[in-house]
Design a protein around this motif. Structure first.
Motif, PDB file in Angstrom:
ATOM      1  N   THR A   1       0.823  -1.212   0.000  1.00 29.97           N
ATOM      2  CA  THR A   1       0.000   0.000   0.000  1.00 29.97           C
ATOM      3  C   THR A   1       0.852   1.255   0.000  1.00 29.97           C
ATOM      4  OG1 THR A   1      -1.659  -1.225   1.262  1.00 29.97           O
ATOM      5  CG2 THR A   1      -1.912   1.163   1.180  1.00 29.97           C
ATOM      6  N   LEU A   2       2.017   1.183   0.633  1.00 28.61           N
ATOM      7  CA  LEU A   2       2.900   2.344   0.654  1.00 28.61           C
ATOM      8  C   LEU A   2       3.621   2.543  -0.674  1.00 28.61           C
ATOM      9  CD1 LEU A   2       4.306   4.621   2.242  1.00 28.61           C
ATOM     10  CD2 LEU A   2       5.993   2.935   2.980  1.00 28.61           C
ATOM     11  N   MET A   3       4.037   1.457  -1.321  1.00 31.13           N
ATOM     12  CA  MET A   3       4.880   1.571  -2.505  1.00 31.13           C
ATOM     13  C   MET A   3       4.098   1.806  -3.792  1.00 31.13           C
ATOM     14  SD  MET A   3       7.739  -1.389  -1.687  1.00 31.13           S
ATOM     15  CE  MET A   3       8.808  -0.925  -3.040  1.00 31.13           C
ATOM     16  N   VAL A   4       2.902   1.237  -3.909  1.00 29.16           N
ATOM     17  CA  VAL A   4       2.153   1.333  -5.159  1.00 29.16           C
ATOM     18  C   VAL A   4       1.868   2.777  -5.577  1.00 29.16           C
ATOM     19  CG1 VAL A   4      -0.095   0.859  -6.217  1.00 29.16           C
ATOM     20  CG2 VAL A   4       1.189  -0.980  -5.129  1.00 29.16           C
ATOM     21  N   PRO A   5       1.446   3.685  -4.659  1.00 27.12           N
ATOM     22  CA  PRO A   5       1.188   5.050  -5.104  1.00 27.12           C
ATOM     23  C   PRO A   5       2.403   5.747  -5.700  1.00 27.12           C
ATOM     24  CG  PRO A   5       0.225   4.670  -2.952  1.00 27.12           C
ATOM     25  CD  PRO A   5       1.074   3.487  -3.256  1.00 27.12           C
ATOM     26  N   PHE A   6       3.605   5.331  -5.311  1.00 29.64           N
ATOM     27  CA  PHE A   6       4.792   5.950  -5.879  1.00 29.64           C
ATOM     28  C   PHE A   6       5.167   5.338  -7.219  1.00 29.64           C
ATOM     29  CE2 PHE A   6       5.115   6.985  -1.392  1.00 29.64           C
ATOM     30  CZ  PHE A   6       5.451   8.320  -1.455  1.00 29.64           C
ATOM     31  N   ILE A   7       4.649   4.145  -7.490  1.00 33.43           N
ATOM     32  CA  ILE A   7       4.867   3.534  -8.796  1.00 33.43           C
ATOM     33  C   ILE A   7       3.824   4.036  -9.797  1.00 33.43           C
ATOM     34  CG2 ILE A   7       4.879   1.341 -10.044  1.00 33.43           C
ATOM     35  CD1 ILE A   7       5.940   0.047  -7.512  1.00 33.43           C
ATOM     36  N   ARG A   8       2.569   4.127  -9.333  1.00 35.40           N
ATOM     37  CA  ARG A   8       1.495   4.672 -10.162  1.00 35.40           C
ATOM     38  C   ARG A   8       0.860   5.821  -9.405  1.00 35.40           C
ATOM     39  NH1 ARG A   8      -1.878   0.144 -13.318  1.00 35.40           N
ATOM     40  NH2 ARG A   8      -2.299   2.037 -14.498  1.00 35.40           N
ATOM     41  N   THR A   9       1.169   7.027  -9.806  1.00 35.66           N
ATOM     42  CA  THR A   9       0.741   8.217  -9.082  1.00 35.66           C
ATOM     43  C   THR A   9      -0.779   8.305  -9.030  1.00 35.66           C
ATOM     44  OG1 THR A   9       2.709   9.345  -9.888  1.00 35.66           O
ATOM     45  CG2 THR A   9       0.958  10.728  -8.974  1.00 35.66           C
ATOM     46  N   PRO A  10      -1.370   8.568  -7.836  1.00 33.42           N
ATOM     47  CA  PRO A  10      -2.829   8.712  -7.727  1.00 33.42           C
ATOM     48  C   PRO A  10      -3.351   9.835  -8.612  1.00 33.42           C
ATOM     49  CG  PRO A  10      -1.834   8.470  -5.555  1.00 33.42           C
ATOM     50  CD  PRO A  10      -0.697   8.637  -6.520  1.00 33.42           C
ATOM     51  N   ASP A  11      -4.603   9.669  -9.072  1.00 33.59           N
ATOM     52  CA  ASP A  11      -5.190  10.634  -9.990  1.00 33.59           C
ATOM     53  C   ASP A  11      -5.555  11.946  -9.321  1.00 33.59           C
ATOM     54  OD1 ASP A  11      -4.994   8.771 -12.024  1.00 33.59           O
ATOM     55  OD2 ASP A  11      -6.980   7.917 -11.587  1.00 33.59           O
ATOM     56  N   SER A  12      -5.776  11.928  -8.012  1.00 30.97           N
ATOM     57  CA  SER A  12      -6.217  13.141  -7.320  1.00 30.97           C
ATOM     58  C   SER A  12      -5.677  13.140  -5.903  1.00 30.97           C
ATOM     59  CB  SER A  12      -7.749  13.213  -7.296  1.00 30.97           C
ATOM     60  OG  SER A  12      -8.286  12.119  -6.552  1.00 30.97           O
ATOM     61  N   GLY A  13      -5.841  14.306  -5.245  1.00 27.92           N
ATOM     62  CA  GLY A  13      -5.426  14.409  -3.854  1.00 27.92           C
ATOM     63  C   GLY A  13      -6.237  13.506  -2.949  1.00 27.92           C
ATOM     64  N   GLY A  14      -7.527  13.344  -3.253  1.00 31.11           N
ATOM     65  CA  GLY A  14      -8.359  12.456  -2.441  1.00 31.11           C
ATOM     66  C   GLY A  14      -7.892  11.017  -2.512  1.00 31.11           C
ATOM     67  N   ALA A  15      -7.498  10.571  -3.704  1.00 29.86           N
ATOM     68  CA  ALA A  15      -6.994   9.209  -3.840  1.00 29.86           C
ATOM     69  C   ALA A  15      -5.694   9.022  -3.067  1.00 29.86           C
ATOM     70  CB  ALA A  15      -6.781   8.887  -5.318  1.00 29.86           C
ATOM     71  N   ALA A  16      -4.833  10.040  -3.093  1.00 26.84           N
ATOM     72  CA  ALA A  16      -3.584   9.957  -2.338  1.00 26.84           C
ATOM     73  C   ALA A  16      -3.857   9.862  -0.834  1.00 26.84           C
ATOM     74  CB  ALA A  16      -2.717  11.178  -2.640  1.00 26.84           C
ATOM     75  N   LEU A  17      -4.864  10.627  -0.356  1.00 21.68           N
ATOM     76  CA  LEU A  17      -5.215  10.552   1.062  1.00 21.68           C
ATOM     77  C   LEU A  17      -5.757   9.176   1.437  1.00 21.68           C
ATOM     78  CD1 LEU A  17      -6.877  14.056   1.659  1.00 21.68           C
ATOM     79  CD2 LEU A  17      -4.660  13.252   2.497  1.00 21.68           C
ATOM     80  N   LEU A  18      -6.511   8.560   0.526  1.00 21.98           N
ATOM     81  CA  LEU A  18      -7.019   7.212   0.802  1.00 21.98           C
ATOM     82  C   LEU A  18      -5.873   6.213   0.917  1.00 21.98           C
ATOM     83  CD1 LEU A  18     -10.185   7.006  -1.504  1.00 21.98           C
ATOM     84  CD2 LEU A  18     -10.107   7.112   1.004  1.00 21.98           C
ATOM     85  N   TRP A  19      -4.879   6.313   0.033  1.00 18.39           N
ATOM     86  CA  TRP A  19      -3.708   5.437   0.130  1.00 18.39           C
ATOM     87  C   TRP A  19      -2.986   5.673   1.454  1.00 18.39           C
ATOM     88  CZ3 TRP A  19      -2.736   1.283  -2.591  1.00 18.39           C
ATOM     89  CH2 TRP A  19      -3.232   1.158  -3.891  1.00 18.39           C
ATOM     90  N   ALA A  20      -2.813   6.946   1.836  1.00 11.59           N
ATOM     91  CA  ALA A  20      -2.127   7.252   3.090  1.00 11.59           C
ATOM     92  C   ALA A  20      -2.899   6.707   4.289  1.00 11.59           C
ATOM     93  CB  ALA A  20      -1.933   8.766   3.224  1.00 11.59           C
ATOM     94  N   ALA A  21      -4.232   6.846   4.257  1.00 13.99           N
ATOM     95  CA  ALA A  21      -5.050   6.313   5.346  1.00 13.99           C
ATOM     96  C   ALA A  21      -4.939   4.791   5.423  1.00 13.99           C
ATOM     97  CB  ALA A  21      -6.509   6.734   5.155  1.00 13.99           C
ATOM     98  N   GLY A  22      -4.880   4.148   4.260  1.00 18.09           N
ATOM     99  CA  GLY A  22      -4.717   2.699   4.249  1.00 18.09           C
ATOM    100  C   GLY A  22      -3.392   2.266   4.860  1.00 18.09           C
ATOM    101  N   VAL A  23      -2.325   3.005   4.556  1.00 24.94           N
ATOM    102  CA  VAL A  23      -1.017   2.695   5.142  1.00 24.94           C
ATOM    103  C   VAL A  23      -1.067   2.834   6.659  1.00 24.94           C
ATOM    104  CG1 VAL A  23       1.383   3.451   5.317  1.00 24.94           C
ATOM    105  CG2 VAL A  23       0.287   3.310   3.082  1.00 24.94           C
ATOM    106  N   CYS A  24      -1.656   3.925   7.141  1.00 21.36           N
ATOM    107  CA  CYS A  24      -1.736   4.150   8.592  1.00 21.36           C
ATOM    108  C   CYS A  24      -2.549   3.053   9.280  1.00 21.36           C
ATOM    109  CB  CYS A  24      -2.352   5.519   8.879  1.00 21.36           C
ATOM    110  SG  CYS A  24      -1.317   6.915   8.370  1.00 21.36           S
TER     111      CYS A  24
END
Length: 503
Positions: A224-247
């Motif tokens: 969950t931490l590495m995938v967003p850096f391989i495929r950049t999220p489409d929006s800020g909301g998607a990035a926050l969801l990835w961050a929340a999943g990591v936490c």
């Protein structure tokens, strides 16, 4: 001393120990060279396969992703069931997957093969760290771990020059395939030597029950931490969801580990690792240093080929001094450690900061005709810095991993470095690409490279601060580490009245 006993083997005095170390160094060089050699061949590979940008990103980053995910499970399984079988199985899968990737006719085949190959490399390297810690002790463990770290660093630095030579000599259409096949003969030799020379499998962990839930949570959190850096999220909301999943996954993992300890079971991350400040801080230093060096190498390659229009062969020549300097300085590093101790790490990181800043200044002010020569000189300084910093720091970190968690301790260290590499590759390359596209004129790539180099310098500066804080906090309270202390035979005799040979 018997050559079949693995309790205290000295690289300079025991043939069996030297053979084990040779196998471990060959495995580290083979798996890490395979990753580094492909970066310079990315443009030709993309054209040959007709791959899109996302496909190429998965081919390059998928190896690191699978590598990182396999390290901790591989270390745990090695601690529980012995390392030799896992080493042999992992190297065999690595070999076969490399052949499939090199002969693949489409992006999907290459992506799948690289994911499998990366996972196999992670399993192999976790056994390497554990084997070194099983076989060597004291000063000899420090030397062995240092040689492994330096071998890995030199292999990583040699990747771009070798890849550039293959692409230039064989042409872009087939050169990238031979880049993927470069590790094949090395893997065959390593596999045959390992079958003969590695010590028999033996379990080092006391608890035979593998922490399956802990493994699953650790893998899910890492993914969950590495995938967003391989495929950049489409929006800020998607990035926050990835961050929340990591936490959420990290909190669940920590809670599970504490519950397992309260129930008297060995958790995935040994309590001695989490409670050891030298281990945790040293791991953070390794993350910053490794991430900065990997990102700097990739951005330099892109800048030289796309920004300055240099050939792959000339790009390889500019990168080569880094590998040479790292090999030479690593041989000198342990002499410096004897004199000034772990301040050697700080010296190496300081030189690394200077090299990154010098690259930035050169990109901004040196004329185009002289810039390749100047950048080769900064690569020479950067390689020397890596040789001084990498092996002493890694040795100090793993010195604090208990014997029953040697594989997991090494796996966590390498997994942390892989995560740092994924983050830094994405962040620093994004800085370069965004700045290059946003700047007008021929100076755009120069400005972008200077900015990216400053980011790498900042990462090394953060590592330097951590290294100094660690030394200030640990040195007054802790005895001199045994890998920095040389015991004479007379000292050993005074300890219990017997010589080492008698014991």
């Amino acid at each position: 001393m018997s050559t079949t006993r693995h309790d205290s083997m000295l690289p300079g005095e025991n043939v069996a120990a030297r053979r084990v170390l040779l196998v471990c160094l060959a495995a580290g060089a083979t798996t890490l060279l395979d990753q580094a050699v492909l970066n310079i061949a990315v443009p030709s590979m993309r054209h040959s396969l007709g791959a899109g940008a996302a496909d190429v990103q998965w081919i390059v980053a998928g190896y690191s992703l699978a590598f990182g995910l396999a390290l901790v499970p591989g270390g745990s399984l090695g601690d529980l069931h012995g390392r030799k079988r896992l080493f042999l199985a992992g190297m065999a899968v690595f070999l076969l997957a490399g052949v499939v990737a090199a002969t693949g006719g489409g992006p999907g085949t290459v992506i799948g093969a690289r994911l499998v190959q990366g996972a196999a490399a992670g399993i192999v390297n976790s056994q390497v760290i554990g084997t070194i810690q099983d076989v060597f002790h004291g000063l000899d463990r420090g030397r062995a771990l240092g040689m492994y770290a330096v071998t890995a660093g030199v292999a990583t630095a040699l990747g771009p020059p070798l890849g550039g030579a293959l692409v230039a000599g064989l042409g872009p259409g087939t050169g990238w395939r031979y880049c993927l096949l470069l590790s094949t003969p090395c893997a065959v030799v390593t596999l045959s030597l390992a079958a003969r020379w590695l010590p028999p499998p033996r379990r080092t962990a006391r608890d035979s029950r593998l922490d399956i839930l802990g493994l699953g949570l650790a893998c899910a959190c890492t993914l969950t931490l590495m995938v967003p850096f391989i495929r950049t999220p489409d929006s800020g909301g998607a990035a926050l969801l990835w961050a929340a999943g990591v936490c959420a996954l990290a909190c669940a993992f920590i809670a599970h580990q504490r519950i397992r300890v309260r129930r008297g079971r060995v958790p995935l991350v040994h309590p001695a690792l989490a409670s050891s400040r030298p281990y945790m801080v040293g791991t953070a230093v390794a993350m910053a240093q490794f991430g900065s060096s990997i990102a700097a190498s990739l951005v330099l390659t892109v800048f030289l080929q796309d920004g300055l229009g240099l050939s792959a062969l000339l790009t390889a020549a500019i990168s080569l001094p880094s590998a040479i300097a790292m090999g030479v300085s690593s041989a000198f590093a342990w002499r410096l450690v004897r004199r000034i101790g772990l301040r050697t790490v700080s010296v190496g990181l300081t030189l690394g900061v200077c090299a990154a800043l010098a690259s930035a200044v050169a990109a901004l002010f040196v004329p185009s005709a002289a810039l390749p020569v100047v950048l080769a000189a900064t690569q020479l300084l950067s390689g020397a810095a890596g040789g001084l910093a990498v092996s002493p720091n890694q040795t100090q970190v793993l010195q604090h991993a208990p014997a029953e968690a040697a594989g997991v301790g090494g796996g966590i260290l390498q997994m942390a470095q892989r995560i740092a590499a994924a983050v830094c590759l994405s962040a620093v390359s994004a800085v370069y690409l965004h700045s290059a596209s946003g700047s007008a004129g021929d100076n755009g790539p120069r400005t972008a490279y200077a900015l990216a180099s400053c980011v790498c310098a900042a990462l090394l500066a953060a590592a330097l601060v951590l290294a100094r804080l660690r030394r200030a906090a640990v040195a007054p309270r802790s005895p001199r580490p045994d890998y920095l202390t040389v015991k004479s035979p007379r000292d050993d005799r005074q300890h219990d009245g017997r010589s080492p040979q008698e014991r």
